[in-house]
Design a protein around this motif. Structure first.
Motif, short mmCIF file in Angstrom:
data_model
loop_
_atom_site.label_atom_id
_atom_site.label_comp_id
_atom_site.label_asym_id
_atom_site.label_seq_id
_atom_site.Cartn_x
_atom_site.Cartn_y
_atom_site.Cartn_z
N HIS A 181 0.86 -1.18 0.00
CA HIS A 181 0.00 0.00 0.00
C HIS A 181 0.90 1.23 0.00
O HIS A 181 1.70 1.44 0.92
CB HIS A 181 -0.91 0.00 1.23
CG HIS A 181 -1.87 -1.14 1.27
ND1 HIS A 181 -3.19 -1.02 0.87
CD2 HIS A 181 -1.71 -2.43 1.65
CE1 HIS A 181 -3.80 -2.19 1.01
NE2 HIS A 181 -2.92 -3.06 1.48
N LEU A 182 0.76 2.05 -1.04
CA LEU A 182 1.58 3.25 -1.18
C LEU A 182 0.75 4.50 -0.99
O LEU A 182 -0.33 4.65 -1.57
CB LEU A 182 2.20 3.30 -2.59
CG LEU A 182 3.27 2.28 -2.96
CD1 LEU A 182 3.64 2.46 -4.44
CD2 LEU A 182 4.49 2.45 -2.09
N SER A 183 1.26 5.41 -0.20
CA SER A 183 0.63 6.72 -0.05
C SER A 183 1.74 7.74 0.18
O SER A 183 2.90 7.39 0.41
CB SER A 183 -0.38 6.73 1.10
OG SER A 183 0.26 6.40 2.34
N VAL A 192 4.38 8.69 -10.73
CA VAL A 192 3.47 7.84 -9.95
C VAL A 192 3.40 6.42 -10.50
O VAL A 192 3.62 5.45 -9.76
CB VAL A 192 2.06 8.48 -9.87
CG1 VAL A 192 1.08 7.50 -9.22
CG2 VAL A 192 2.11 9.78 -9.09
N PRO A 193 3.09 6.21 -11.79
CA PRO A 193 3.02 4.83 -12.28
C PRO A 193 4.38 4.14 -12.34
O PRO A 193 4.47 2.91 -12.23
CB PRO A 193 2.42 4.99 -13.68
CG PRO A 193 2.78 6.38 -14.09
CD PRO A 193 2.71 7.19 -12.83
N ALA A 196 5.08 2.66 -8.88
CA ALA A 196 4.25 1.48 -8.66
C ALA A 196 4.74 0.29 -9.48
O ALA A 196 4.77 -0.84 -9.00
CB ALA A 196 2.80 1.80 -9.00
N VAL A 208 0.02 -4.01 -5.87
CA VAL A 208 0.38 -2.69 -5.39
C VAL A 208 -0.87 -1.82 -5.39
O VAL A 208 -1.50 -1.62 -6.43
CB VAL A 208 1.47 -2.03 -6.27
CG1 VAL A 208 1.78 -0.62 -5.75
CG2 VAL A 208 2.74 -2.87 -6.30
N ASN A 210 -1.92 1.73 -5.19
CA ASN A 210 -1.23 2.99 -5.42
C ASN A 210 -2.12 4.19 -5.09
O ASN A 210 -3.03 4.53 -5.85
CB ASN A 210 -0.76 3.05 -6.87
CG ASN A 210 0.13 4.24 -7.14
OD1 ASN A 210 0.37 5.07 -6.28
ND2 ASN A 210 0.63 4.33 -8.36
N ASP A 211 -1.85 4.83 -3.97
CA ASP A 211 -2.58 6.04 -3.58
C ASP A 211 -1.64 7.25 -3.53
O ASP A 211 -1.83 8.17 -2.73
CB ASP A 211 -3.24 5.85 -2.21
CG ASP A 211 -4.39 4.86 -2.26
OD1 ASP A 211 -5.11 4.85 -3.28
OD2 ASP A 211 -4.55 4.08 -1.30
N LEU A 212 -0.61 7.22 -4.37
CA LEU A 212 0.37 8.30 -4.37
C LEU A 212 -0.20 9.59 -4.97
O LEU A 212 -0.95 9.57 -5.94
CB LEU A 212 1.61 7.90 -5.19
CG LEU A 212 2.52 6.83 -4.58
CD1 LEU A 212 3.62 6.48 -5.58
CD2 LEU A 212 3.12 7.31 -3.27
#
Length: 227
Positions: A181-183, A192-193, A196, A208, A210-212
């Motif tokens: 979980h990414l933030s 961003v992509p 991930a 993954v 992805n909440d970046l």
């Protein structure tokens, strides 16, 4: 990132047979060692084929045939199956030539080969064709048994710091059951992509989330840039 190869996960103590190994002995070895197949090697230890449970089952398959369907007609449908049904040793049972992997083959490529050919195991041979090990599907699945803490450490040290030169304190990386979980926030939207995708390549990562966020939308500027 350290990418494991089949040499890292293969079984080195391999049960093998020769072309002259009798049918009954092959059946006994498969049962005794609880394997689904065995490489066939020559006197020099080179892989020349592979014999599997399926190869042996042809004999049982064609032993009893249903009424109204002659054995001759049944066997004519598959000459290879007919030959294996009549085989008495590994030379007649084996599939050849056999697809094998080099010790340095990546686990990703090994998985592709297994799926492409429908194999349960893949012999590993050196540059001279000599057997050095075997890698099975269960060996490849072993990467998903990595501890979450180990996965997280590799993501931070190898991906964020070494590869992307990114301050890990700006991101929150949580790993549970292999799911990352990414933030947090990265500098640009285009990154961003990329972040991930690189994290998704870490061994043991199942998915993954992805909440970046990002500080600058550099993709909007690209739309209006003329070359």
């Amino acid at each position: 990132m350290k990418r494991r190869t089949v040499q890292d996960i293969m079984t080195k103590d391999v049960v093998t047979v020769t072309e002259q190994t009798p049918f009954a002995e092959i059946a006994e070895l498969l049962t005794e060692h609880r394997v689904s197949g065995m490489p066939v090697v020559d006197d020099a230890g080179r892989v020349i084929g592979i014999v599997t449970e399926s190869d042996l089952l042809h004999k049982q398959e064609y032993k009893d045939h249903t009424e109204g369907r002659s054995l001759r007609a049944l066997l004519r449908r598959n000459a290879q199956a007919e030959a294996k049904a009549a085989a008495v040793d590994a030379g007649g049972l084996m599939s050849a030539p056999v697809v094998s992997a080099a010790p340095g083959t990546s686990t990703t490529e090994a998985a592709r080969l297994l799926n492409a050919h429908g194999y349960r195991a893949l012999p590993v041979a050196d540059e001279d064709g000599r057997l050095v090990g075997i890698v099975a599907r269960r060996d490849l699945l072993g990467v998903y048994r990595r501890p979450d803490a180990e996965i997280r450490e590799e993501i931070i040290k190898d991906v964020l710091v070494k590869k992307l030169w990114h301050d890990p304190d700006m991101l929150d990386v949580r790993v549970g059951d292999g799911i990352v979980h990414l933030s947090g926030r990265v500098e640009t939207k285009s990154l961003v992509p990329i972040v991930a995708r690189m994290i998704g390549r870490v061994e043991g990562v199942v998915d993954v989330v992805n909440d970046l966020g990002y500080a600058l939308d550099d993709t909007a500027a690209r739309k209006y840039t003329r070359i």
